[in-house]
Design a protein around this motif. Structure first.
Motif, PDB file in Angstrom:
ATOM      1  N   LEU A 413      12.741  11.540  -8.007  1.00 38.80           N
ATOM      2  CA  LEU A 413      11.341  11.838  -7.722  1.00 38.80           C
ATOM      3  C   LEU A 413      10.531  11.337  -8.905  1.00 38.80           C
ATOM      4  CD1 LEU A 413      11.481  15.472  -6.288  1.00 38.80           C
ATOM      5  CD2 LEU A 413      10.672  13.444  -5.072  1.00 38.80           C
ATOM      6  N   PHE A 414       9.441  10.636  -8.665  1.00 45.57           N
ATOM      7  CA  PHE A 414       8.686  10.090  -9.784  1.00 45.57           C
ATOM      8  C   PHE A 414       7.193  10.306  -9.583  1.00 45.57           C
ATOM      9  CE2 PHE A 414       8.895   6.589  -6.769  1.00 45.57           C
ATOM     10  CZ  PHE A 414       7.599   6.065  -6.793  1.00 45.57           C
ATOM     11  N   LEU A 415       6.522  10.372 -10.698  1.00 45.84           N
ATOM     12  CA  LEU A 415       5.065  10.464 -10.744  1.00 45.84           C
ATOM     13  C   LEU A 415       4.603   9.586 -11.887  1.00 45.84           C
ATOM     14  CD1 LEU A 415       2.350  11.725  -9.867  1.00 45.84           C
ATOM     15  CD2 LEU A 415       2.794  13.560 -11.517  1.00 45.84           C
ATOM     16  N   ALA A 416       3.756   8.634 -11.609  1.00 43.98           N
ATOM     17  CA  ALA A 416       3.308   7.679 -12.630  1.00 43.98           C
ATOM     18  C   ALA A 416       1.791   7.571 -12.583  1.00 43.98           C
ATOM     19  CB  ALA A 416       3.947   6.313 -12.407  1.00 43.98           C
ATOM     20  N   GLY A 417       1.215   7.351 -13.738  1.00 39.39           N
ATOM     21  CA  GLY A 417      -0.224   7.181 -13.845  1.00 39.39           C
ATOM     22  C   GLY A 417      -0.573   5.855 -14.471  1.00 39.39           C
ATOM     23  N   GLY A 418      -1.803   5.447 -14.290  1.00 38.12           N
ATOM     24  CA  GLY A 418      -2.266   4.190 -14.865  1.00 38.12           C
ATOM     25  C   GLY A 418      -3.775   4.130 -14.879  1.00 38.12           C
ATOM     26  N   TRP A 419      -4.265   2.987 -15.391  1.00 39.86           N
ATOM     27  CA  TRP A 419      -5.715   2.820 -15.493  1.00 39.86           C
ATOM     28  C   TRP A 419      -6.032   1.346 -15.368  1.00 39.86           C
ATOM     29  CZ3 TRP A 419      -9.456   6.552 -15.815  1.00 39.86           C
ATOM     30  CH2 TRP A 419     -10.764   6.101 -16.049  1.00 39.86           C
ATOM     31  N   GLY A 420      -7.090   1.031 -14.671  1.00 40.69           N
ATOM     32  CA  GLY A 420      -7.580  -0.331 -14.558  1.00 40.69           C
ATOM     33  C   GLY A 420      -9.081  -0.350 -14.729  1.00 40.69           C
ATOM     34  N   SER A 421      -9.599  -1.446 -15.240  1.00 38.83           N
ATOM     35  CA  SER A 421     -11.035  -1.494 -15.501  1.00 38.83           C
ATOM     36  C   SER A 421     -11.853  -1.457 -14.216  1.00 38.83           C
ATOM     37  CB  SER A 421     -11.386  -2.760 -16.290  1.00 38.83           C
ATOM     38  OG  SER A 421     -11.005  -3.922 -15.563  1.00 38.83           O
ATOM     39  N   TYR A 422     -11.270  -1.866 -13.065  1.00 39.64           N
ATOM     40  CA  TYR A 422     -11.979  -1.800 -11.790  1.00 39.64           C
ATOM     41  C   TYR A 422     -11.578  -0.562 -10.999  1.00 39.64           C
ATOM     42  CZ  TYR A 422     -13.432  -2.942  -7.033  1.00 39.64           C
ATOM     43  OH  TYR A 422     -13.993  -2.896  -5.769  1.00 39.64           O
ATOM     44  N   GLU A 423     -10.288  -0.337 -10.837  1.00 36.40           N
ATOM     45  CA  GLU A 423      -9.825   0.807 -10.052  1.00 36.40           C
ATOM     46  C   GLU A 423      -9.918   2.117 -10.818  1.00 36.40           C
ATOM     47  OE1 GLU A 423      -6.418  -0.843  -7.139  1.00 36.40           O
ATOM     48  OE2 GLU A 423      -5.915  -0.860  -9.255  1.00 36.40           O
ATOM     49  N   MET A 424     -10.023   2.045 -12.132  1.00 36.74           N
ATOM     50  CA  MET A 424     -10.057   3.209 -13.012  1.00 36.74           C
ATOM     51  C   MET A 424      -8.742   3.985 -12.888  1.00 36.74           C
ATOM     52  SD  MET A 424     -14.098   4.190 -12.604  1.00 36.74           S
ATOM     53  CE  MET A 424     -14.101   5.274 -14.023  1.00 36.74           C
ATOM     54  N   LEU A 425      -8.793   5.288 -12.635  1.00 32.09           N
ATOM     55  CA  LEU A 425      -7.577   6.094 -12.647  1.00 32.09           C
ATOM     56  C   LEU A 425      -6.671   5.715 -11.477  1.00 32.09           C
ATOM     57  CD1 LEU A 425      -5.962   8.466 -13.860  1.00 32.09           C
ATOM     58  CD2 LEU A 425      -7.219   9.973 -12.291  1.00 32.09           C
ATOM     59  N   ARG A 426      -5.363   5.508 -11.795  1.00 30.77           N
ATOM     60  CA  ARG A 426      -4.362   5.224 -10.776  1.00 30.77           C
ATOM     61  C   ARG A 426      -3.268   6.287 -10.861  1.00 30.77           C
ATOM     62  NH1 ARG A 426      -3.465  -0.812 -13.074  1.00 30.77           N
ATOM     63  NH2 ARG A 426      -5.372  -1.820 -12.324  1.00 30.77           N
ATOM     64  N   LEU A 427      -2.826   6.752  -9.698  1.00 28.41           N
ATOM     65  CA  LEU A 427      -1.711   7.686  -9.634  1.00 28.41           C
ATOM     66  C   LEU A 427      -0.749   7.217  -8.557  1.00 28.41           C
ATOM     67  CD1 LEU A 427      -3.471  11.178  -9.875  1.00 28.41           C
ATOM     68  CD2 LEU A 427      -2.110  10.047 -11.633  1.00 28.41           C
ATOM     69  N   ARG A 428       0.541   7.410  -8.816  1.00 29.50           N
ATOM     70  CA  ARG A 428       1.548   7.001  -7.845  1.00 29.50           C
ATOM     71  C   ARG A 428       2.711   7.981  -7.904  1.00 29.50           C
ATOM     72  NH1 ARG A 428       0.980   3.040  -4.936  1.00 29.50           N
ATOM     73  NH2 ARG A 428       2.602   2.225  -3.571  1.00 29.50           N
ATOM     74  N   THR A 429       3.187   8.377  -6.739  1.00 27.55           N
ATOM     75  CA  THR A 429       4.310   9.289  -6.667  1.00 27.55           C
ATOM     76  C   THR A 429       5.210   8.878  -5.516  1.00 27.55           C
ATOM     77  OG1 THR A 429       4.965  11.616  -6.516  1.00 27.55           O
ATOM     78  CG2 THR A 429       3.125  10.921  -5.129  1.00 27.55           C
ATOM     79  N   GLY A 430       6.465   9.283  -5.586  1.00 29.25           N
ATOM     80  CA  GLY A 430       7.377   8.891  -4.530  1.00 29.25           C
ATOM     81  C   GLY A 430       8.772   9.428  -4.733  1.00 29.25           C
ATOM     82  N   PHE A 431       9.626   9.067  -3.812  1.00 35.37           N
ATOM     83  CA  PHE A 431      11.032   9.470  -3.807  1.00 35.37           C
ATOM     84  C   PHE A 431      11.883   8.240  -3.537  1.00 35.37           C
ATOM     85  CE2 PHE A 431      14.709  10.508  -1.111  1.00 35.37           C
ATOM     86  CZ  PHE A 431      15.436  11.290  -1.996  1.00 35.37           C
ATOM     87  N   VAL A 432      12.981   8.108  -4.295  1.00 33.33           N
ATOM     88  CA  VAL A 432      13.895   6.978  -4.126  1.00 33.33           C
ATOM     89  C   VAL A 432      15.319   7.522  -4.022  1.00 33.33           C
ATOM     90  CG1 VAL A 432      14.792   4.856  -5.116  1.00 33.33           C
ATOM     91  CG2 VAL A 432      12.389   5.438  -5.435  1.00 33.33           C
ATOM     92  N   ASN A 433      16.017   7.073  -3.000  1.00 36.31           N
ATOM     93  CA  ASN A 433      17.445   7.358  -2.846  1.00 36.31           C
ATOM     94  C   ASN A 433      18.164   6.020  -2.857  1.00 36.31           C
ATOM     95  OD1 ASN A 433      20.038   8.068  -2.184  1.00 36.31           O
ATOM     96  ND2 ASN A 433      19.490   9.313  -0.402  1.00 36.31           N
ATOM     97  N   ARG A 434      18.934   5.762  -3.925  1.00 35.87           N
ATOM     98  CA  ARG A 434      19.580   4.459  -4.089  1.00 35.87           C
ATOM     99  C   ARG A 434      20.978   4.398  -3.469  1.00 35.87           C
ATOM    100  NH1 ARG A 434      16.860   5.549  -8.840  1.00 35.87           N
ATOM    101  NH2 ARG A 434      15.231   4.039  -9.382  1.00 35.87           N
ATOM    102  N   ASN A 435      21.369   5.436  -2.810  1.00 34.08           N
ATOM    103  CA  ASN A 435      22.701   5.441  -2.202  1.00 34.08           C
ATOM    104  C   ASN A 435      22.626   6.139  -0.846  1.00 34.08           C
ATOM    105  OD1 ASN A 435      25.419   5.026  -1.861  1.00 34.08           O
ATOM    106  ND2 ASN A 435      26.078   6.528  -3.382  1.00 34.08           N
ATOM    107  N   GLY A 448       0.265   6.050  -3.325  1.00 34.30           N
ATOM    108  CA  GLY A 448      -0.532   5.897  -4.532  1.00 34.30           C
ATOM    109  C   GLY A 448      -2.003   5.859  -4.198  1.00 34.30           C
ATOM    110  N   GLY A 449      -2.806   6.058  -5.213  1.00 29.16           N
ATOM    111  CA  GLY A 449      -4.241   6.042  -5.007  1.00 29.16           C
ATOM    112  C   GLY A 449      -4.976   5.758  -6.291  1.00 29.16           C
ATOM    113  N   SER A 450      -6.223   5.340  -6.146  1.00 29.00           N
ATOM    114  CA  SER A 450      -7.092   5.082  -7.286  1.00 29.00           C
ATOM    115  C   SER A 450      -8.524   5.391  -6.847  1.00 29.00           C
ATOM    116  CB  SER A 450      -6.972   3.629  -7.750  1.00 29.00           C
ATOM    117  OG  SER A 450      -7.523   2.743  -6.788  1.00 29.00           O
ATOM    118  N   MET A 451      -9.458   5.125  -7.737  1.00 28.43           N
ATOM    119  CA  MET A 451     -10.857   5.350  -7.388  1.00 28.43           C
ATOM    120  C   MET A 451     -11.359   4.339  -6.363  1.00 28.43           C
ATOM    121  SD  MET A 451     -11.294   7.955  -9.288  1.00 28.43           S
ATOM    122  CE  MET A 451     -13.065   8.239  -9.163  1.00 28.43           C
ATOM    123  N   LYS A 452     -10.561   3.299  -6.077  1.00 26.12           N
ATOM    124  CA  LYS A 452     -10.986   2.249  -5.156  1.00 26.12           C
ATOM    125  C   LYS A 452     -10.090   2.106  -3.931  1.00 26.12           C
ATOM    126  CE  LYS A 452     -14.484   0.797  -7.643  1.00 26.12           C
ATOM    127  NZ  LYS A 452     -15.882   0.901  -7.168  1.00 26.12           N
ATOM    128  N   GLY A 453      -9.064   2.927  -3.792  1.00 25.14           N
ATOM    129  CA  GLY A 453      -8.210   2.753  -2.636  1.00 25.14           C
ATOM    130  C   GLY A 453      -7.006   3.660  -2.658  1.00 25.14           C
TER     131      GLY A 453
END
Length: 755
Positions: A413-435, A448-453
């Motif tokens: 399970l993961f939660l990641a954040g980011g920032w862009g000069s156009y999208e501003m705050l970015r957040l992303r979360t998800g689940f991965v099963n590799r087997n 995922g989501g940001s201020m622009k999408g």
């Protein structure tokens, strides 16, 4: 308190010890004697209670100071740093050995700086309240390397040897190299190694009497003048030894004969008539062992002896071989797996029951299991079968191959954040099963989501489609994003096949079906395209090569790619066009901390069949944190009459960036960006009606494809994080066009490098 002894006096005329009662009493007393001290102590404690001793008077430790006397060439800080640990040890515990070691380390620091005659001593001045250590320094003159003369050398010239010695003595310093005895010995070892590698086994190198003289003969005080050390070096090269023959002590077993013959041929090509040194034996041994291991003899042993020949300087390498039994795999057992299926593991193995054991196949099996990413530990063991007759040695041996694995965590399970000069705050979360279901397939669910999408995606990946090296991906997605001139909503699915090729290459082919809806189109922008909702079915081919040493902050290597995408009614598309994209990134280290990065990207869309214009959502846009940084997101290129971007059918981007690592985590860069969008002007800017034929679009695009490039010059700081650098860039536009609403400068803050 000591134990007590008791005497029993006799009564009457009879010995007291003869009486039974006395004998019993004496026995009890002897048994209890060891306990008397404790009993007596307990009684004493009861009669005389313990008195607490008065508290000890706390006395402050004497203060320790260090005074440096006589240092001029080297600072006190440098000397303290050289012996910091020993100075702290003396200040804390007062150990004289620590101050002895500190003085020695300071003297060594002087010697390494070229002060060959420097001496460091000390004096202790102690009082009840303080201790002062005077470090007495006699620096003496600085000594540089003078003339280095060589006698007896014939293989290497005086110039070659002198250059080697000077480079080692210089040790990245400028000017004349300082004379440092340890470095001189290192240089002699390097010369000795050169001779050994040329076959001179008896090489002997000695230093003669070193002569010190002032650099300036007119100096009135030689102690204050720089001295130069003239070093004579005497070389006795001895005989040169060459490998003249390679032989085996016995014929190899028949199953390995061909492989051993090939290994000998390879070794002879590499070694015969070559200078002999010890590592040559390892080369021959490696070739022979590899041949044995790959023909079913994993227990083979090879011992290489060097035999002198009939003539001086001749060496024969003789291999004494013990092949051991030919090993045949009777069965394969897999253990340690709980989630992964046995069938999945067996399909990754290149070894088969009933066949001869092969070490290369074992290595290939290990690599394929490791590349799956499902195991943290993999171990192969050859074990004897349960019923084995070991009474006599046989030429063949059947074994059981045990494959032990330890599974890694496959669910995340993961939660990641980011920032862009156009999208501003970015957040992303998800689940991965590799087997997934124990077969190594990957299930990915993320949003995922940001201020622009925002977007939602689910995908299944099969890294080994039908047990081939082809990887298959099946994604389903929904995306919505607000662009500067419109809002785009997409939903669709795809099927992508990719394969790793030799030399870091990857080839892929994919089919995608998606529905795009363009909404909130700003006024005037709709004159460029009438399509506000359309379906696309496209086929895309791509070939790429990536040799970068780091995907987040590369300092060497390159990445190249080329792709062609076609959308056609035959594939189920409502639009018809070809899209070509290509790119190249190159990173070249100029020094350990300085890197030059170059990027070139280009793209072209050509309408086909009766397609006239391309919708806004399918066009190229430029400008922003990852392209030409003197523009805001998508603002470079053709615009409507109110300054809103409408994109184009072609683009070019050129970036030059010089990156310097300031610390382990901080970097700085300067950059120049250059890019364009074609056609350079919109139909509204040119005062023209919309295109009516596809050929007009193609002509306008090709005519402007290499014109109207817009510049950007700037600088930036990067703070390196595990997920990529946090980047702050400021870019200036030295050729601003006011009529196109271009700004003087733009500041970008984002995560990740521009390229």
């Amino acid at each position: 308190m000591h134990g007590k002894r008791f005497a029993i006096p006799p009564t009457g005329g009879t010995n007291g010890l003869a009486r039974p009662g006395c004998r019993l009493l004496l026995l009890l007393l002897l048994i209890m004697q060891p306990a008397w001290p404790g009993l007596a102590a307990a009684q004493y404690s009861a009669d005389y209670p313990a008195v607490e001793p008065p508290p000890a008077t706390e006395t402050a430790a004497p203060e320790v100071t260090f005074r440096f006397i006589g240092n001029q060439a080297l600072s006190e800080e440098r000397l303290r740093n050289a012996a910091a640990a020993d100075l702290r040890l003396f200040a804390r515990y007062g150990r004289l050995t620590a101050i002895d070691d500190a003085a020695y380390l300071m003297q060594l620091t002087y010697r390494r700086a070229g002060y060959h005659f420097a001496e460091v001593d000390y004096e202790l001045h102690e009082t009840p309240a303080a201790t002062r250590v005077d470090l007495l320094i006699s620096e003496g003159p600085k000594v540089v390397l003078g003339e280095t003369s060589f006698t007896g050398n014939t293989v290497f010239s005086n110039r070659e040897l002198r250059t080697l010695v000077e480079n080692i003595m210089r040790n990245d310093t400028t000017g004349p190299p300082p004379f440092v005895e340890t470095r001189l010995n290192e240089a002699l070892n390097r010369i000795r190694e050169l001779y050994l590698n040329e076959g001179y086994r008896e090489i002997n190198i000695e230093i003669g009497d070193i002569f010190f003289q002032p650099v300036n003969q007119q100096s009135p005080s030689p102690l204050l003048e720089t001295l130069q050390a003239n070093v004579p070096i005497y070389i006795d090269e001895g005989e040169r030894w060459l490998i003249v023959a390679i032989e085996l002590d016995q014929p190899p077993p028949a199953p390995a004969a061909d492989a051993i013959a090939r290994a000998l041929a390879t070794a002879e090509a590499e070694l015969l008539s070559k200078p002999y040194f010890t590592r040559r034996k390892l080369v021959l041994r490696s070739h022979l062992l590899e041949a044995f291991h790959e023909t079913g003899y994993p227990e083979a042993q090879v011992l290489i002896r060097d035999l002198t020949g009939d003539m001086p300087g001749e060496i024969t390498l003789r291999a004494e071989i013990t092949s051991g039994p030919l090993v045949i795999i009777e069965e394969i057992e897999v253990s340690g797996h709980r989630r992964t299926s046995t069938r999945f593991i067996n399909r990754r193995l290149h070894l088969t029951p009933g066949e001869v054991y092969n070490e290369r196949q074992r290595r290939d099996s290990f690599q394929e299991l490791y590349r799956s990413g499902l195991f943290s530990r993999i171990d192969f063991q050859l074990l004897p079968l349960e019923e084995v007759d070991e009474t006599e040695e046989e030429e063949e041996s059947t074994r059981r191959l045990l494959v032990e694995v330890e599974e890694a965590d496959s669910r995340e399970l993961f939660l990641a954040g980011g920032w862009g000069s156009y999208e501003m705050l970015r957040l992303r979360t998800g689940f991965v099963n590799r087997n997934l279901f124990g077969h190594g397939r990957i299930l990915r669910l993320e949003t995922g989501g940001s201020m622009k999408g925002a977007d939602v995606e689910a995908a299944i990946t099969d890294p080994w489609l039908f047990e081939t090296p082809v990887q298959a991906d099946f994604p389903v997605f929904y995306r919505v994003r607000e662009e500067p001139s419109f809002t785009r909503t997409e939903k669709g699915l795809g099927l992508l096949f990719s394969r790793q090729l030799p030399r870091d290459r990857t080839a892929s082919v994919g089919y995608q079906v998606r529905r795009s809806d363009i909404s909130k189109i700003k006024p005037d922008a709709d004159t460029e395209s009438l399509e506000k909702g359309y379906g696309i079915a496209s086929l895309k081919f791509q070939l790429s090569r990536d040799t970068r040493n780091d995907i987040f902050f590369p300092t060497a290597g390159h990445r190249t790619y080329g792709a062609v995408e076609t959308a056609d009614k035959v594939l189920g598309s409502e639009l018809d066009f070809f899209r070509f994209t290509t790119g190249w990134r190159k990173f070249r280290p100029l020094s350990p901390t300085l890197t030059l990065g170059v990027r070139v990207d280009s793209g072209l869309i050509i309408p086909s069949r009766d397609q006239v214009t391309i919708p806004l959502g399918e066009r190229f846009f430029s400008g922003g944190e990852n392209s030409v940084r003197s523009f805001r997101e998508g603002q470079l290129g053709p615009k409507d009459l109110k300054g809103r971007p409408v994109g184009g059918m072609g683009f070019n981007t050129l970036n030059l960036e010089l990156r310097r690592r300031l610390t382990d985590k901080l970097a700085w860069s300067i950059f120049a960006d250059y890019g364009n969008i074609s056609p350079n002007r919109s139909r509204a800017e040119e005062g023209e009606e919309a295109f009516t034929r596809g050929s007009e679009v193609i002509d306008a695009t090709l005519n402007d494809f290499f014109s109207d490039f817009r510049p950007g010059l700037g600088t930036g700081l990067q703070y390196l994080l595990p997920v990529g650098p946090a980047r702050l860039d400021i870019a200036f536009n030295p050729d601003r066009q006011d009529d196109r609403h271009e700004t003087t400068y733009v500041i970008h803050f984002s995560l990740g490098m521009a390229f």
